[in-house]
Enzyme design. Structure first.
Site, PDB file in Angstrom:
ATOM      1  N   ARG A   1     -10.958   2.221   5.280  1.00  0.00           N
ATOM      2  CA  ARG A   1      -9.859   1.488   5.916  1.00  0.00           C
ATOM      3  C   ARG A   1      -9.513   2.101   7.263  1.00  0.00           C
ATOM      4  O   ARG A   1      -9.503   3.312   7.438  1.00  0.00           O
ATOM      5  CB  ARG A   1      -8.620   1.518   5.032  1.00  0.00           C
ATOM      6  CG  ARG A   1      -7.413   0.911   5.769  1.00  0.00           C
ATOM      7  CD  ARG A   1      -6.317   0.536   4.874  1.00  0.00           C
ATOM      8  NE  ARG A   1      -5.768   1.677   4.169  1.00  0.00           N
ATOM      9  CZ  ARG A   1      -4.797   1.562   3.287  1.00  0.00           C
ATOM     10  NH1 ARG A   1      -4.298   0.385   3.006  1.00  0.00           N
ATOM     11  NH2 ARG A   1      -4.341   2.633   2.684  1.00  0.00           N
TER      12      ARG A   1
ATOM     13  N   ARG B   1      -5.444   6.458   7.972  1.00  0.00           N
ATOM     14  CA  ARG B   1      -4.096   6.909   7.601  1.00  0.00           C
ATOM     15  C   ARG B   1      -4.139   8.314   7.003  1.00  0.00           C
ATOM     16  O   ARG B   1      -5.060   8.657   6.286  1.00  0.00           O
ATOM     17  CB  ARG B   1      -3.485   5.940   6.577  1.00  0.00           C
ATOM     18  CG  ARG B   1      -2.730   4.810   7.243  1.00  0.00           C
ATOM     19  CD  ARG B   1      -2.308   3.718   6.295  1.00  0.00           C
ATOM     20  NE  ARG B   1      -1.784   4.158   5.009  1.00  0.00           N
ATOM     21  CZ  ARG B   1      -1.413   3.318   4.052  1.00  0.00           C
ATOM     22  NH1 ARG B   1      -1.513   2.010   4.237  1.00  0.00           N
ATOM     23  NH2 ARG B   1      -0.943   3.767   2.909  1.00  0.00           N
TER      24      ARG B   1
ATOM     25  N   LYS C   1      -2.940  -5.586  -1.141  1.00  0.00           N
ATOM     26  CA  LYS C   1      -1.609  -6.204  -1.035  1.00  0.00           C
ATOM     27  C   LYS C   1      -1.301  -6.580   0.405  1.00  0.00           C
ATOM     28  O   LYS C   1      -0.854  -7.687   0.687  1.00  0.00           O
ATOM     29  CB  LYS C   1      -0.508  -5.235  -1.521  1.00  0.00           C
ATOM     30  CG  LYS C   1      -0.642  -4.785  -2.946  1.00  0.00           C
ATOM     31  CD  LYS C   1       0.486  -3.828  -3.350  1.00  0.00           C
ATOM     32  CE  LYS C   1       0.524  -2.519  -2.580  1.00  0.00           C
ATOM     33  NZ  LYS C   1      -0.645  -1.634  -2.806  1.00  0.00           N
TER      34      LYS C   1
ATOM     35  N   ARG D   1      -2.021   9.220  -5.290  1.00  0.00           N
ATOM     36  CA  ARG D   1      -1.311   7.933  -5.200  1.00  0.00           C
ATOM     37  C   ARG D   1      -1.645   7.040  -6.399  1.00  0.00           C
ATOM     38  O   ARG D   1      -0.779   6.320  -6.898  1.00  0.00           O
ATOM     39  CB  ARG D   1      -1.667   7.226  -3.890  1.00  0.00           C
ATOM     40  CG  ARG D   1      -0.978   7.871  -2.683  1.00  0.00           C
ATOM     41  CD  ARG D   1      -1.642   7.508  -1.382  1.00  0.00           C
ATOM     42  NE  ARG D   1      -1.603   6.092  -1.085  1.00  0.00           N
ATOM     43  CZ  ARG D   1      -2.418   5.491  -0.213  1.00  0.00           C
ATOM     44  NH1 ARG D   1      -3.335   6.186   0.436  1.00  0.00           N
ATOM     45  NH2 ARG D   1      -2.309   4.211   0.016  1.00  0.00           N
TER      46      ARG D   1
ATOM     47  N   ARG E   1       8.466  -0.590  -6.324  1.00  0.00           N
ATOM     48  CA  ARG E   1       7.452   0.331  -6.798  1.00  0.00           C
ATOM     49  C   ARG E   1       7.926   1.147  -7.984  1.00  0.00           C
ATOM     50  O   ARG E   1       7.176   1.972  -8.493  1.00  0.00           O
ATOM     51  CB  ARG E   1       7.160   1.307  -5.669  1.00  0.00           C
ATOM     52  CG  ARG E   1       5.841   1.143  -5.030  1.00  0.00           C
ATOM     53  CD  ARG E   1       5.737   2.268  -4.032  1.00  0.00           C
ATOM     54  NE  ARG E   1       4.395   2.487  -3.669  1.00  0.00           N
ATOM     55  CZ  ARG E   1       3.780   1.848  -2.675  1.00  0.00           C
ATOM     56  NH1 ARG E   1       4.407   0.928  -1.985  1.00  0.00           N
ATOM     57  NH2 ARG E   1       2.547   2.140  -2.391  1.00  0.00           N
TER      58      ARG E   1
HETATM   59  P1  AP5 Z   1      -5.004  -3.121   2.037  1.00  0.00           P
HETATM   60  O1  AP5 Z   1      -4.729  -4.573   2.167  1.00  0.00           O
HETATM   61  O2  AP5 Z   1      -4.664  -2.225   3.167  1.00  0.00           O
HETATM   62  O3  AP5 Z   1      -4.425  -2.571   0.649  1.00  0.00           O
HETATM   63  P2  AP5 Z   1      -2.933  -2.280   0.190  1.00  0.00           P
HETATM   64  O4  AP5 Z   1      -2.840  -2.743  -1.237  1.00  0.00           O
HETATM   65  O5  AP5 Z   1      -1.946  -2.796   1.160  1.00  0.00           O
HETATM   66  O6  AP5 Z   1      -3.016  -0.691   0.183  1.00  0.00           O
HETATM   67  P3  AP5 Z   1      -1.988   0.400   0.726  1.00  0.00           P
HETATM   68  O7  AP5 Z   1      -2.740   1.701   0.773  1.00  0.00           O
HETATM   69  O8  AP5 Z   1      -1.303  -0.064   1.949  1.00  0.00           O
HETATM   70  O9  AP5 Z   1      -1.039   0.443  -0.469  1.00  0.00           O
HETATM   71  P4  AP5 Z   1      -0.093   1.532  -0.826  1.00  0.00           P
HETATM   72  O10 AP5 Z   1       0.653   0.810  -1.841  1.00  0.00           O
HETATM   73  O11 AP5 Z   1      -0.692   2.815  -1.289  1.00  0.00           O
HETATM   74  O12 AP5 Z   1       0.533   1.952   0.594  1.00  0.00           O
HETATM   75  P5  AP5 Z   1       1.905   1.562   1.312  1.00  0.00           P
HETATM   76  O13 AP5 Z   1       1.668   1.480   2.741  1.00  0.00           O
HETATM   77  O14 AP5 Z   1       2.548   0.439   0.604  1.00  0.00           O
HETATM   78  O15 AP5 Z   1      -6.573  -2.965   1.684  1.00  0.00           O
HETATM   79  C1  AP5 Z   1      -7.173  -1.691   1.536  1.00  0.00           C
HETATM   80  C2  AP5 Z   1      -8.545  -1.670   2.219  1.00  0.00           C
HETATM   81  O16 AP5 Z   1      -9.443  -2.498   1.503  1.00  0.00           O
HETATM   82  C3  AP5 Z   1      -8.526  -2.223   3.663  1.00  0.00           C
HETATM   83  O17 AP5 Z   1      -9.439  -1.513   4.443  1.00  0.00           O
HETATM   84  C4  AP5 Z   1      -8.951  -3.690   3.494  1.00  0.00           C
HETATM   85  O18 AP5 Z   1      -9.586  -4.178   4.674  1.00  0.00           O
HETATM   86  C5  AP5 Z   1      -9.902  -3.586   2.315  1.00  0.00           C
HETATM   87  N1  AP5 Z   1      -9.849  -4.772   1.447  1.00  0.00           N
HETATM   88  C6  AP5 Z   1      -8.749  -5.523   1.122  1.00  0.00           C
HETATM   89  N2  AP5 Z   1      -9.088  -6.524   0.289  1.00  0.00           N
HETATM   90  C7  AP5 Z   1     -10.427  -6.397   0.072  1.00  0.00           C
HETATM   91  C8  AP5 Z   1     -11.371  -7.145  -0.717  1.00  0.00           C
HETATM   92  N3  AP5 Z   1     -10.989  -8.197  -1.447  1.00  0.00           N
HETATM   93  N4  AP5 Z   1     -12.665  -6.730  -0.700  1.00  0.00           N
HETATM   94  C9  AP5 Z   1     -13.054  -5.634   0.046  1.00  0.00           C
HETATM   95  N5  AP5 Z   1     -12.214  -4.906   0.806  1.00  0.00           N
HETATM   96  C10 AP5 Z   1     -10.909  -5.278   0.814  1.00  0.00           C
HETATM   97  O19 AP5 Z   1       2.754   2.880   0.992  1.00  0.00           O
HETATM   98  C11 AP5 Z   1       2.392   4.130   1.528  1.00  0.00           C
HETATM   99  C12 AP5 Z   1       3.347   5.194   1.039  1.00  0.00           C
HETATM  100  O20 AP5 Z   1       4.689   4.885   1.492  1.00  0.00           O
HETATM  101  C13 AP5 Z   1       3.477   5.347  -0.477  1.00  0.00           C
HETATM  102  O21 AP5 Z   1       2.475   6.198  -1.003  1.00  0.00           O
HETATM  103  C14 AP5 Z   1       4.887   5.946  -0.580  1.00  0.00           C
HETATM  104  O22 AP5 Z   1       4.893   7.314  -0.277  1.00  0.00           O
HETATM  105  C15 AP5 Z   1       5.649   5.217   0.522  1.00  0.00           C
HETATM  106  N6  AP5 Z   1       6.314   3.989   0.034  1.00  0.00           N
HETATM  107  C16 AP5 Z   1       6.056   2.706   0.452  1.00  0.00           C
HETATM  108  N7  AP5 Z   1       6.823   1.827  -0.211  1.00  0.00           N
HETATM  109  C17 AP5 Z   1       7.590   2.570  -1.065  1.00  0.00           C
HETATM  110  C18 AP5 Z   1       8.555   2.232  -2.046  1.00  0.00           C
HETATM  111  N8  AP5 Z   1       8.902   0.951  -2.303  1.00  0.00           N
HETATM  112  N9  AP5 Z   1       9.134   3.246  -2.731  1.00  0.00           N
HETATM  113  C19 AP5 Z   1       8.811   4.527  -2.508  1.00  0.00           C
HETATM  114  N10 AP5 Z   1       7.890   4.913  -1.616  1.00  0.00           N
HETATM  115  C20 AP5 Z   1       7.274   3.946  -0.907  1.00  0.00           C
HETATM  116 MG    MG Z   2      -0.634  -1.837   2.560  1.00  0.00          MG
END
Ligand code: AP5
Ligand code: MG
Length: 213
Positions: free
Chosen positions: A127, A160, A13, A171, A88
């Site tokens: 990552r 992270r 994402k 997660r 989410r």
């Molecule tokens: P990346 O692009 O980083 O993936 P992502 O979908 O952004 O993954 P996140 O871990 O950031 O998602 P998340 O939803 O768990 O975390 P968030 O920060 O939102 O890609 C992942 C890896 O794969 C990278 O190394 C990339 O280079 C690689 N990659 C990407 N595309 C690829 C491809 N096509 N092929 C190969 N490799 C690839 O949230 C973190 C925490 O915050 C949550 O757990 C929660 O506690 C809290 N939080 C955030 N938002 C909310 C909300 N709205 N409500 C409640 N809690 C929340």
């Molecule tokens: Mg992300």
């Protein structure tokens, strides 16, 4: 253009949202990045969020919804935005729909980046994230020019805290339970677009651009 990115943790994402933001000249708003910036700055919001994030749990809706609605009411969001990691939960989605409707607005697309659980754990362990500017790398698929250093801002890259395999499993479970129902929510709203997130990053982006136009 106003859009939300859906998908499991690690689906890509953030990777795709950054490219969309650059191409369509709209802000990329990641609730995860906002929480991490607050943790780094040691704010009260950051301390609160960290206790949930480190366990792979969601930060409560009462904290998250207000923070996001404030952010999208800022001036730079007048021409649209790409939301990454919000909504989410169904209550988050409903609050967003309601807040937009009260201004006569609505989302244009919900883009679901589909990646099966099997692929996720490998991706996460490779990552590396920059806590300075939010840039994301992968040690194999998207390596920085200089190992351990952010190409964009020169800060050190980190694994992270929530990317440890056992937290990733948690997660994923939380995702299936609380976030996956949003796919049906946006299908019913008639704005769901699905892309195959197992393809390489450039191909995923091409597929998204075909949808957004
Ligand atoms: P990346 O692009 O980083 O993936 P992502 O979908 O952004 O993954 P996140 O871990 O950031 O998602 P998340 O939803 O768990 O975390 P968030 O920060 O939102 O890609 C992942 C890896 O794969 C990278 O190394 C990339 O280079 C690689 N990659 C990407 N595309 C690829 C491809 N096509 N092929 C190969 N490799 C690839 O949230 C973190 C925490 O915050 C949550 O757990 C929660 O506690 C809290 N939080 C955030 N938002 C909310 C909300 N709205 N409500 C409640 N809690 C929340
Ligand atoms: Mg992300």
């Amino acid at each position: 253009m106003k859009l939300v990115m859906l998908g499991a943790p690690g689906a890509g994402k953030g990777t795709q949202a950054k490219r969309i933001a650059a191409k369509y000249q709209i802000p990329h708003i990641s609730t995860g990045d906002i929480f991490r910036a607050n943790i780094k700055a040691g704010t009260e919001l950051g301390m609160k969020a960290k206790s949930y994030m480190d366990q792979g749990q969601l930060v409560p809706d009462e904290v998250t919804i207000g923070m996001l609605l404030d952010r999208i009411s800022q001036d730079d969001c007048a021409g649209g935005y790409v939301l990454d990691g919000f909504p989410r939960t169904i209550p988050q989605a409903e609050s967003l729909t309601k807040a937009l409707a009260s201004r006569g607005e609505k989302l244009d697309y919900a883009v679901n980046v589909d990646v099966p659980d099997e692929n996720i754990v490998t991706r996460m362990s490779g990552r590396r994230a920059c806590l300075g500017c939010g840039a994301t790398y992968h040690i194999v698929y998207n390596a920085p020019k200089k190992e351990g250093i952010c190409d964009v801002c020169g800060e050190k890259l980190v694994l992270r805290d929530d990317d440890k395999p056992e937290t990733v499993q948690k997660r994923l479970a939380v995702y299936h339970d609380q976030t996956q129902p949003l796919i049906d929510y946006y299908k019913q709203e008639g704005i769901l677009a699905e892309v195959d997130g197992t393809q390489d990053m450039d191909k995923v982006f091409q597929d998204i651009v075909k949808i957004l136009g």
